[in-house]
Scaffold this motif. Structure first.
Motif, PDB file in Angstrom:
ATOM      1  N   TYR A 168      18.965  28.031 -41.653  1.00  0.00           N
ATOM      2  CA  TYR A 168      20.256  28.105 -40.957  1.00  0.00           C
ATOM      3  C   TYR A 168      21.245  28.809 -41.864  1.00  0.00           C
ATOM      4  O   TYR A 168      21.086  28.841 -43.085  1.00  0.00           O
TER       5      TYR A 168
ATOM      6  N   ILE B 142      20.675  27.386 -45.678  1.00  0.00           N
ATOM      7  CA  ILE B 142      19.999  26.091 -45.551  1.00  0.00           C
ATOM      8  C   ILE B 142      18.569  26.331 -45.092  1.00  0.00           C
ATOM      9  O   ILE B 142      18.348  26.802 -43.969  1.00  0.00           O
TER      10      ILE B 142
ATOM     11  N   ALA C 231      15.689  24.852 -43.560  1.00  0.00           N
ATOM     12  CA  ALA C 231      15.358  23.616 -42.844  1.00  0.00           C
ATOM     13  C   ALA C 231      13.850  23.402 -42.819  1.00  0.00           C
ATOM     14  O   ALA C 231      13.373  22.298 -43.015  1.00  0.00           O
TER      15      ALA C 231
ATOM     16  N   SER D 238      15.008  11.520 -42.877  1.00  0.00           N
ATOM     17  CA  SER D 238      15.972  12.126 -41.974  1.00  0.00           C
ATOM     18  C   SER D 238      16.543  13.395 -42.611  1.00  0.00           C
ATOM     19  O   SER D 238      16.722  13.472 -43.820  1.00  0.00           O
ATOM     20  N   GLY D 239      16.758  14.416 -41.794  1.00  0.00           N
ATOM     21  CA  GLY D 239      17.253  15.692 -42.288  1.00  0.00           C
ATOM     22  C   GLY D 239      16.158  16.616 -42.794  1.00  0.00           C
ATOM     23  O   GLY D 239      16.449  17.666 -43.350  1.00  0.00           O
ATOM     24  N   CYS D 240      14.872  16.251 -42.580  1.00  0.00           N
ATOM     25  CA  CYS D 240      13.808  17.084 -43.143  1.00  0.00           C
ATOM     26  C   CYS D 240      13.415  18.217 -42.203  1.00  0.00           C
ATOM     27  O   CYS D 240      12.592  19.049 -42.540  1.00  0.00           O
ATOM     28  N   GLY D 241      14.021  18.259 -41.012  1.00  0.00           N
ATOM     29  CA  GLY D 241      13.744  19.384 -40.130  1.00  0.00           C
ATOM     30  C   GLY D 241      12.886  19.044 -38.920  1.00  0.00           C
ATOM     31  O   GLY D 241      12.375  19.952 -38.259  1.00  0.00           O
ATOM     32  N   LYS D 242      12.753  17.762 -38.601  1.00  0.00           N
ATOM     33  CA  LYS D 242      11.911  17.377 -37.465  1.00  0.00           C
ATOM     34  C   LYS D 242      12.491  17.891 -36.152  1.00  0.00           C
ATOM     35  O   LYS D 242      11.784  18.500 -35.347  1.00  0.00           O
ATOM     36  N   SER D 243      13.781  17.646 -35.958  1.00  0.00           N
ATOM     37  CA  SER D 243      14.397  18.105 -34.704  1.00  0.00           C
ATOM     38  C   SER D 243      14.394  19.623 -34.637  1.00  0.00           C
ATOM     39  O   SER D 243      14.200  20.201 -33.552  1.00  0.00           O
ATOM     40  N   THR D 244      14.598  20.251 -35.772  1.00  0.00           N
ATOM     41  CA  THR D 244      14.549  21.716 -35.815  1.00  0.00           C
ATOM     42  C   THR D 244      13.187  22.210 -35.346  1.00  0.00           C
ATOM     43  O   THR D 244      13.089  23.119 -34.516  1.00  0.00           O
TER      44      THR D 244
ATOM     45  N   ARG E 102      13.620  18.069 -46.858  1.00  0.00           N
ATOM     46  CA  ARG E 102      13.995  19.444 -46.624  1.00  0.00           C
ATOM     47  C   ARG E 102      13.781  20.318 -47.864  1.00  0.00           C
ATOM     48  O   ARG E 102      14.167  19.916 -48.954  1.00  0.00           O
TER      49      ARG E 102
HETATM   50  N1  LIG Z   1      22.578  24.258 -36.167  1.00  0.00           N
HETATM   51  C1  LIG Z   1      22.456  23.994 -37.483  1.00  0.00           C
HETATM   52  N2  LIG Z   1      23.155  24.715 -38.390  1.00  0.00           N
HETATM   53  C2  LIG Z   1      23.046  24.463 -39.718  1.00  0.00           C
HETATM   54  N3  LIG Z   1      22.243  23.537 -40.241  1.00  0.00           N
HETATM   55  C3  LIG Z   1      21.520  22.775 -39.399  1.00  0.00           C
HETATM   56  C4  LIG Z   1      21.585  22.964 -37.981  1.00  0.00           C
HETATM   57  N4  LIG Z   1      20.764  22.066 -37.388  1.00  0.00           N
HETATM   58  C5  LIG Z   1      20.206  21.363 -38.400  1.00  0.00           C
HETATM   59  N5  LIG Z   1      20.650  21.774 -39.603  1.00  0.00           N
HETATM   60  C6  LIG Z   1      20.246  21.269 -40.916  1.00  0.00           C
HETATM   61  O1  LIG Z   1      18.848  21.398 -41.011  1.00  0.00           O
HETATM   62  C7  LIG Z   1      18.293  20.251 -41.594  1.00  0.00           C
HETATM   63  C8  LIG Z   1      17.261  19.643 -40.681  1.00  0.00           C
HETATM   64  O2  LIG Z   1      17.917  19.090 -39.546  1.00  0.00           O
HETATM   65  P1  LIG Z   1      17.104  18.322 -38.397  1.00  0.00           P
HETATM   66  O3  LIG Z   1      16.034  19.217 -37.919  1.00  0.00           O
HETATM   67  O4  LIG Z   1      18.077  17.836 -37.394  1.00  0.00           O
HETATM   68  O5  LIG Z   1      16.478  17.096 -39.212  1.00  0.00           O
HETATM   69  P2  LIG Z   1      15.793  15.762 -38.692  1.00  0.00           P
HETATM   70  O6  LIG Z   1      15.665  15.827 -37.220  1.00  0.00           O
HETATM   71  O7  LIG Z   1      14.501  15.703 -39.404  1.00  0.00           O
HETATM   72  O8  LIG Z   1      16.671  14.630 -39.116  1.00  0.00           O
HETATM   73  C9  LIG Z   1      19.433  19.305 -41.907  1.00  0.00           C
HETATM   74  O9  LIG Z   1      19.770  19.431 -43.268  1.00  0.00           O
HETATM   75  C10 LIG Z   1      20.551  19.799 -41.038  1.00  0.00           C
HETATM   76  O10 LIG Z   1      21.788  19.573 -41.662  1.00  0.00           O
END
Ligand SMILES: Nc1ncnc2c1ncn2[C@@H]1O[C@H](COP(=O)(O)OP(=O)(O)O)[C@@H](O)[C@H]1O
Ligand SMILES: [Mg+2]
Lengths: 286, 271
Positions: free
Chosen positions: B30, B35, B37, B57-63, B228
């Motif tokens: 990102y 960043i 991810a 949490s924050g390791c990129g699962k949702s990404t 991450r």
């Molecule tokens: N749209 C975005 N812009 C910038 N950074 C992002 C964005 N979405 C997620 N991140 C960053 O990417 C990392 C992974 O986020 P995310 O995939 O939501 O993690 P998880 O679901 O594992 O908790 C986090 O550090 C988050 O801050």
């Protein structure tokens, strides 16, 4: 400690903890409202009887009541006041329709586009902070002494709350709702009409209610400042003759017009925003 | 990285099933690379399989899930579903999030047919009411069709969201912590419902969770992710018979998997 361990003490009347309404809460609401109104009239009459204020400045409630009956009769019998009221009604309704048309369009522009938000919005905010009534002479100069200059001032005042409410309403939808529509592959129009607009309706109606109040103020101010033949003109004439009972009764009929407009908005709101609990319970008389 | 001993004798015995989802060398940054991810991720999902991904949490699962759903493009790499590259939202993908996100001005059944309404219009949505009703029946919401969502509990709303996900009959279910807002009892129950639905529909599912027992009891494969930038530190096949039951939560084999995953996550946390 010991108070709680004793069964007898717990059952003694003054230690039983129950939901007991206070005296005020137990009086029916309508009765309480009537009582408050009666008290207000009583104080008014007292001020009049004791001559605390000159009767020319403050007439007695009975004089006002008498005049309300007179004005009401004139209106119902189709007298000259009905014609004046009809002019004001036209100004208010036209002003409100124009304010909605411009307000929704600008609100969409500001709420939906980056151009609107970053370039147009600062100008709107700047204009909104101006005392809009000061534009009245300008509207008269442009549009003359007829009803158009009053409609313009009314619409001008009522537009801004609608713009602000529409733009704000379009931002209410949260990240989850936006993400859901994105996963469904929704187009921009679908996202707008099936998600953002409905979600923002409570805000938009709040803006419309503020606008309904503003449009009344705009029409009457326009009549005060720019002549014309509406209800505001009747008030101006009564004031110039120091006919204070007439002023009071005309104001009361004007408030009825304002309430009618306000309640029309609330009525539409209830049909469209039936799902929103807090927005429906609000406004005068509720 | 794979636990070789486990891979040889999978309980589900679907080794011969075709691969539906394939991620190759996917990375994601990102903010112009500021960043990172996701580190390089490779992933293959077999048709009808259930996989879970677990990580801090924050390791990129949702990404990762958003990339798989075509909601955000990867910085590099390929995503292929059923032989065609994923370039945007697709109707053969169903998604579910932590929040049910039902719209309060729509009845339950109108919320369920929303995906059809968006994609094929109001007439098609009307025609889909029968299917929607059957789905609501399937998740125990029969009789709630014309109820507005404010009358549904959190668990019921999430079940309606399941129906909304299933109404377009997607081949692939992407689930981002779908039940983590629910209390533990409803959550266990919903997990078993999810398994039943997946078996019944023969759907392929990919679940993000941060409950280790939940990942183990539902999955054929658990992917353990590093902090991450996320990458898979271990891929663990779960050798437990189907259908899984809540009794298995006390099974020592399940306990062994849970301990293994926990130690991996703890290791990662201190690196
Ligand atoms: N749209 C975005 N812009 C910038 N950074 C992002 C964005 N979405 C997620 N991140 C960053 O990417 C990392 C992974 O986020 P995310 O995939 O939501 O993690 P998880 O679901 O594992 O908790 C986090 O550090 C988050 O801050
Ligand atoms: Mg997440």
């Amino acid at each position: 400690m010991t108070e709680y361990s004793s069964v007898d003490a717990a059952e003694a009347p003054d230690t039983v903890w129950s939901e007991r309404a206070s005296l005020i809460d137990r009086v029916p609401r309508s009765l309480a409202m009537v009582l408050l109104f009666a008290a207000f009239i009583g104080v008014w009459q007292l001020v009049h009887v004791l001559r605390l204020v000159s009767p020319i400045i403050l007439p007695s409630p009975f004089e006002v009541a008498e005049d309300i009956v007179f004005v009401g009769t004139n209106l119902l019998s189709g007298g000259y006041m009905l014609g004046a009221l009809w002019i004001t009604v036209k100004e208010v309704i036209l002003g409100f329709i124009i304010a909605m048309a411009i307000g929704f369009s600008l609100g969409l522009l500001v709420g939906e586009t980056g151009f609107g938000e970053r370039v147009v919005l600062p100008y709107l905010v700047a204009i909104d902070t101006m005392p809009k009534v000061a534009f009245a002479p300008l509207f008269v100069a442009w549009l003359g002494f007829g009803i158009s200059s009053k409609v313009a001032l009314a619409a001008f005042i009522a537009t801004f709350p609608i713009v602000v409410a529409t733009a704000a309403g379009l931002h209410v939808a949260n990240e989850n709702e936006r993400m859901l529509f994105k996963t469904l592959g929704a187009s921009r129009w679908q996202t707008l009409f099936r998600m953002k607009l409905p979600t923002g309706l409570p805000q938009i109606f709040t803006g419309l209610k503020i606008a309904a109040v503003g449009v009344m103020a705009g029409a009457i101010t326009g009549e005060f400042l720019g002549g014309g033949k509406g209800f505001g003109e009747l008030i101006r004439v009564a004031a110039s003759q120091l006919d204070t009972p007439r002023i009071f009764s005309l104001i009361i009929f004007l408030s009825l017009l304002g309430l009618a407009l306000f309640w029309s908005v609330v009525w539409v709101e209830r049909r469209f925003v039936f799902w929103h609990k807090t927005s429906v319970a609000g406004g005068p008389g509720l | 990285m794979r636990l070789a001993a486990v891979e040889t004798d999978r309980a589900v015995g679907d080794a011969g099933r075709p691969t539906v989802y394939e991620l190759r060398q996917v990375t994601k940054s990102y903010g112009r690379g500021a960043i990172r991810a996701l580190d390089t991720v490779d992933l293959q999902l077999k048709s009808g399989s259930f996989s879970a991904i677990i990580g801090p949490s924050g390791c990129g699962k949702s990404t990762l899930l958003k990339i798989m759903a075509g909601l955000v493009p990867p910085t590099s790499g390929r995503v292929v579903l059923n032989g065609t590259p994923v370039m945007g939202p697709r109707r053969d993908i169903g998604m579910m999030f932590q929040q049910a996100t039902l719209f309060p001005w729509r009845t339950t059944i109108e919320n369920v047919v929303l995906p059809i309404e968006i994609r094929d219009g109001a007439t098609a949505a009307k025609a889909a009411h029968g299917r929607a009703r059957a789905l609501l029946e399937l998740v125990g919401l029969g009789g709630f069709e014309t109820v507005y969502p404010d009358k549904l509990s959190g668990g019921m709303a999430q079940r309606a969201a399941i129906c909304r996900m299933l109404v377009t009959e997607p081949a692939m279910l992407l689930l981002d912590e779908p039940f983590s807002a629910l209390d533990e009892l409803s959550r266990d129950f919903m997990n078993m419902e999810l398994q039943r639905i997946c078996l019944e529909k023969d759907a392929t599912a990919f679940l993000v969770t941060h409950s280790i027992p939940e990942a183990v009891i539902l999955s054929d494969t658990v992917y353990v992710m590093s902090p991450r930038p996320g990458r898979f530190v271990e891929i663990i096949d779960i050798d437990l018979p189907r259908p899984r039951t809540l009794d298995m939560l006390t099974d020592p084999r399940l306990g062994a998997y849970v301990r293994r995953i926990r130690s991996l996550l703890d290791e990662g946390a201190f690196q």
